[in-house]
Structures are given as C-alpha cells and as structure tokens.
Design a protein around this motif. Structure first.
Motif, short mmCIF file in Angstrom:
data_model
loop_
_atom_site.label_atom_id
_atom_site.label_comp_id
_atom_site.label_asym_id
_atom_site.label_seq_id
_atom_site.Cartn_x
_atom_site.Cartn_y
_atom_site.Cartn_z
N ASP A 44 -5.03 -0.31 -10.73
CA ASP A 44 -3.61 -0.01 -10.52
C ASP A 44 -3.40 0.84 -9.26
OD1 ASP A 44 -5.07 1.75 -12.42
OD2 ASP A 44 -3.37 3.08 -12.04
N ILE A 45 -4.48 1.43 -8.73
CA ILE A 45 -4.34 2.29 -7.54
C ILE A 45 -4.42 1.42 -6.28
CG2 ILE A 45 -5.27 4.26 -6.27
CD1 ILE A 45 -6.49 5.29 -8.86
N PRO A 46 -3.33 1.33 -5.52
CA PRO A 46 -3.39 0.54 -4.29
C PRO A 46 -4.23 1.22 -3.22
CG PRO A 46 -1.13 1.28 -4.76
CD PRO A 46 -2.03 1.93 -5.75
N VAL A 47 -4.94 0.42 -2.46
CA VAL A 47 -5.80 0.96 -1.39
C VAL A 47 -5.34 0.41 -0.04
CG1 VAL A 47 -8.18 1.14 -0.52
CG2 VAL A 47 -7.76 1.04 -2.99
N ILE A 48 -5.07 1.33 0.88
CA ILE A 48 -4.75 0.94 2.26
C ILE A 48 -5.99 1.22 3.10
CG2 ILE A 48 -3.29 1.42 4.26
CD1 ILE A 48 -1.16 2.46 2.28
N VAL A 98 -3.59 4.68 14.40
CA VAL A 98 -2.62 4.34 13.36
C VAL A 98 -1.23 4.86 13.73
CG1 VAL A 98 -2.05 4.65 10.91
CG2 VAL A 98 -4.43 4.46 11.62
N ASN A 99 -0.25 3.99 13.59
CA ASN A 99 1.13 4.43 13.75
C ASN A 99 1.53 5.10 12.44
OD1 ASN A 99 3.98 4.48 13.53
ND2 ASN A 99 4.15 2.92 15.14
N LEU A 100 1.68 6.42 12.48
CA LEU A 100 1.88 7.16 11.23
C LEU A 100 3.20 6.84 10.55
CD1 LEU A 100 0.30 10.62 12.10
CD2 LEU A 100 -0.67 8.75 10.80
N ASP A 101 4.22 6.53 11.34
CA ASP A 101 5.51 6.16 10.73
C ASP A 101 5.35 4.88 9.90
OD1 ASP A 101 7.03 8.28 11.64
OD2 ASP A 101 7.26 7.36 13.61
N GLN A 102 4.58 3.94 10.48
CA GLN A 102 4.34 2.68 9.75
C GLN A 102 3.51 2.93 8.49
OE1 GLN A 102 2.62 -0.21 12.40
NE2 GLN A 102 4.51 -0.43 13.58
N LEU A 103 2.56 3.87 8.61
CA LEU A 103 1.72 4.19 7.46
C LEU A 103 2.56 4.78 6.33
CD1 LEU A 103 -1.23 4.35 6.36
CD2 LEU A 103 -1.34 6.65 7.29
N ILE A 104 3.45 5.70 6.69
CA ILE A 104 4.34 6.31 5.68
C ILE A 104 5.23 5.23 5.05
CG2 ILE A 104 6.26 7.95 5.34
CD1 ILE A 104 3.78 9.53 5.89
N SER A 105 5.74 4.32 5.89
CA SER A 105 6.59 3.24 5.36
C SER A 105 5.81 2.38 4.37
CB SER A 105 7.08 2.33 6.49
OG SER A 105 7.83 3.06 7.37
N GLU A 106 4.53 2.14 4.69
CA GLU A 106 3.70 1.33 3.81
C GLU A 106 3.47 2.04 2.47
OE1 GLU A 106 2.92 -1.61 3.97
OE2 GLU A 106 1.14 -1.97 2.75
N ILE A 107 3.24 3.37 2.54
CA ILE A 107 3.06 4.15 1.31
C ILE A 107 4.32 4.04 0.44
CG2 ILE A 107 2.80 6.50 0.39
CD1 ILE A 107 1.09 7.09 2.92
N LYS A 108 5.48 4.20 1.11
CA LYS A 108 6.75 4.11 0.36
C LYS A 108 6.91 2.73 -0.26
CE LYS A 108 9.49 7.50 2.89
NZ LYS A 108 10.46 7.65 3.98
N ARG A 109 6.54 1.69 0.52
CA ARG A 109 6.68 0.33 0.02
C ARG A 109 5.81 0.13 -1.23
NH1 ARG A 109 4.21 -4.46 -0.13
NH2 ARG A 109 2.31 -3.69 0.85
N LEU A 110 4.58 0.64 -1.17
CA LEU A 110 3.68 0.47 -2.32
C LEU A 110 4.19 1.25 -3.52
CD1 LEU A 110 0.24 0.67 -0.49
CD2 LEU A 110 1.21 -1.32 -1.62
#
Lengths: 124, 342
Positions: free
Chosen positions: B75-79, B106-118
C-alpha cells in the motif's frame, strides 16, 4: 552544579540528578534529601559499565525513560554526555523534561575539561 | 500528517528536499535516511505513507527496497529518483511496482505535486464514514472490483489496509501484522472510515482464502473473544464475591497479553498506539536497564520508553521477546505504564 540543576531538583519526587560524560565520568552529582545514593556508589557502578556500548546505543536514542516497580529513571543525551534523573513514579515527568529542555543549552555549552569546574561544585 | 520517507545518500539533495518541505505543504513530514536497510527499519517501526528512494545506494539499493516494499507493504507508494535514468530501467521499475519516477536533477515542485497526487489517489474511489466493512467488501467481491481499502478506526488511530483484485481478497496489513491474521483483525473492527483507492499494486494473491471464508472466521474469532470477555467478567464477579478483592483472570495473563487485550477492548481509552510487535534487538538495552534497576534498588523493570533520533517513539515491554509498542507523540504513556504496573 546547583545553579543548573536547582530547579530540577526542586520538583516534587525528583531524587537525584546526575551528569555523566560520554565515556562515563561522573561530572555532576546532586542528590536531594530523599536520595540514598552516595557519589562513591555511583562512581563504582559507573566504572563497571561498558560506556562504549552505551554510547553506541545512544547514537540512535534522544531520551529514554525506565519504569521500574518502585521508581523511574529518565535519561537524556546531551552533546557531551548523558543526564540521568532518578525519581519516584509519581514525579511529573513532563515538567522534568521541560526543565531539562531549559537547561540543555547551558549543559551543551560546557566542556568536560574546561567548563564543568566553573559551574559545578561537587560534593565531597 | 503524512510521513514521507526519503532514502538517498546524496546529502545535498536531502538538504534541498528538507528545505522544500519546510516552506512547502505543512501536512507532510519528511523522514530522511541514507540507505535501503535504514529505510526498511523505518518502515518497520514507523507509519510511513510514501517512500521516495534513490536507485544507487549502499547496503540495499533502490531495486531491493522497491521489491521489499511491494512484497510486504504494497500500500506504500514508492517514487524512484535516479541520476542514471534509462528508458529500460524506467519500464522495469514501473513493472515492479514503482508509482513515480524522476531523473536528477529533480524538479522539487514536480516532486511535491507527485506526492500530493499519490496522496489524493489513496481515496480516489471515495471515502465512506461509519461504513459497514463487511457489506462494502462483499460488494467489492460481487462487482469484481480491484481496489485498495484503507480502513481507519474512528475510536483510535489504528489503520489497516485490505487489497482486492477482481473482487478477490489478496492481502491485508496492520502495521507489521500481515496476511490472514491482519484481515481477521480488521474485519473485527467497528466504527470505521474507509478510504478507497481504485487500484491495487499487489499482483500476487497472498491470502489463500476467499472473502466469505475470511469474514466467517473473523466473526467466529470475534465471538470467541466476546465470550472470553463475558466469562472473564463473570469470573471477576465471582472472585470478587469469594475473596472480597479482585483477583482476576486478566491479572494472571502476562503484561503484554493483558495489554493487547486491554487495547482491543478499550481502544477508546488508549490512543496513539501505532503498532505492536516483537523486537529482540532491544535485549541488551533491557538487560542493562534491569541491571541499573538492581543497582539503584528501584524494583523490577516494567517498561522502557525510548524516543529515537529519527523521531520515532516506542515503549518496550521487557519479556521473552521484548514486545515493542510503536507510539505517536500524543499517546498517553502514563496510562500504558499503569496497565503494565497492574
């Protein structure tokens, strides 16, 4: 030492405040009236401990609280050693913790060789 | 608060990410470790919601960590983040369960967006408050749905996860408790909120029973527990009448068993326990602490509370296997100590 630990020792049900260097020297010993431990007893016990193993374990620990059937022991890692407080089970642990937070900068600013002598007056 | 575990031996990147989280979203708590083995320890000891991992690291690399997480905590998503990105490795990583992929820098804004999406994806199928878990999962079975259901108790912080693929129950987990035992436990909970994710990362069925069998067994175990509780109450009353003091059956149990039963039966009174498991690595610490107690004449060691540098906290109960209660900062430790002292 009283200057640093006075408030801590004035908390109800706190019995003894100790400060050990990272390699086990008893740098500060301040008992209250309730304490049954002498400085010699603690030093003898300290010399029997494997302080390297303790240092290693405390690399990953900030603080520990040991709950025994009659008393509790609180331990906190400082920059140059370990604070150990012996108290009754009824002692207000959060107030003890807060007091240690307050004195921690002062303790951390001390160095074994130079600083402690200035601040701590050991009992003989 | 969601715990984001970031695994990388690149200190500069960790610092940048830490800074980004300081000024960024306030409902995410970053936890940093430098290698895969430390990451596994974190996952075992702390509730981790998302993992961000480098590929090349000492001790255990990103591939190994991804495999471990998907096998045990699916259940834990991995990036995955990597400085050596290749289209083929990207495909392999996604095939092996990675939820996201970034190349360095890494584009940190994109990383944060990905975390939010997950994070949002965890409930993209909806949230059901005060739902009947049995009824909902039977619907999942009937409609042959594929989903991950995060089950959160409303009376305490406990959370479990159920995995369904094509209507079949594949796996269950509560902290480090996994498989059928976790499923039985989850199905015995009342007053739950369900967070439904319309996806199941687990491809292989790990529970070899169908849902009906699991539900029936869970109900049977629950009835047994209720009967035990009733007979215990009767015995308590009888003991009290006979002896004038309360020498109960519960008092004859070990502190750990008693604590586990107490938590199950009084979940509204004891909150903040994230997990209960056995950990023999604390044996030396417990032994030394007991020795200190002997020297100080403080009595028997009943419990140790430890706050670690990685901001996890736990109460260790000295017994044969050293039972560890992973606790949150708001856990009422004094209440747990009192139970242990009894």
């Amino acid at each position: 030492m009283k200057d640093i630990f006075a408030d801590l020792n004035s908390i109800e049900n706190v019995h003894t405040s100790l400060f050990f260097s990272a390699d086990g020297d008893l740098l500060a010993y301040e008992p209250t009236d309730k304490s049954r431990l002498t400085r010699e007893m603690i030093e003898e016990y300290s010399s029997s401990l494997e302080w390297k193993a303790i240092q290693k374990r405390f690399k990953e620990i900030n603080e520990a609280e040991l709950i025994f059937s009659k008393y509790r022991v609180y331990m906190r890692k400082a920059e140059h050693g370990f604070i150990v407080i012996l108290m009754s089970l009824m002692a207000p642990i959060e107030i003890v913790r807060l007091n240690i937070d307050l004195i921690m900068p002062e303790i951390n600013s001390l160095k074994k060789a130079k600083g402690f002598g200035r601040f701590f007056k050991f009992r003989s | 608060m969601k715990n984001i575990l970031i695994v990388d031996d690149d200190i500069a990147l960790l610092k940048m990410i830490a800074k980004k989280f300081e000024t960024g979203p306030d409902n995410f708590n970053p936890v940093f470790v430098k290698d895969g083995v430390s990451a596994v320890n974190q996952i075992k000891n702390k509730k981790i919601d998302i993992v961000i991992s480098d590929l090349q690291m000492p001790k255990m690399d990103g591939y190994g960590l991804l495999e471990y997480i998907n096998g045990n905590y699916p259940d834990i998503p991995v990036i995955i983040i990597t400085a050596f990105g290749k289209p083929k490795s990207k495909t392999i990583l996604f095939e092996n369960g990675a939820s996201g992929y970034f190349e360095k820098p890494v584009n940190l804004d994109q990383l944060i967006s990905e975390i939010k999406r997950l994070y949002e994806k965890e409930s993209d199928g909806g949230i059901l408050k005060s739902a009947s878990l049995e009824m909902f999962t039977q619907l999942v079975e009937m409609e042959q749905k594929t989903c991950t259901i995060r089950v959160k108790r409303e009376d305490n912080d406990q959370e479990g996860v159920l995995f369904f693929r094509d209507g079949e129950i594949y796996y269950a987990r509560i902290g480090n408790l996994k498989g059928l035992e976790a499923a039985y436990r989850i199905f015995s909970w009342h007053n739950v909120t369900l967070f439904i994710e319309n996806d199941c990362r687990l491809k292989k069925k790990k529970i070899n029973s169908d849902l009906q069998a699991v539900l029936l067994e869970a109900m049977r175990l629950k009835d047994e527990k209720d009967e035990f509780q009733e007979s215990k109450d009767s015995a308590d009353a009888l003991d009290f009448e006979k002896t004038g003091h309360k020498e109960t059956q519960a008092e004859k149990l070990s502190p750990v068993d008693y604590l586990k039963k107490f938590i199950e039966n009084n979940s509204s009174e004891v909150t903040g326990i994230l997990d209960i498991y056995e950990d023999l690595t604390w044996s030396e610490f417990i032994r030394k602490s007991s020795e200190l107690g002997n020297f100080l004449n403080t009595g028997n060691l009943k419990a140790c509370y430890v706050s670690k540098t990685d901001s996890t906290s736990m109460i260790i109960v000295p017994d044969k296997t050293n039972t560890v209660l992973s606790v949150s900062p708001k856990c009422d430790r004094e209440k747990i100590y009192r139970i242990l002292m009894d």
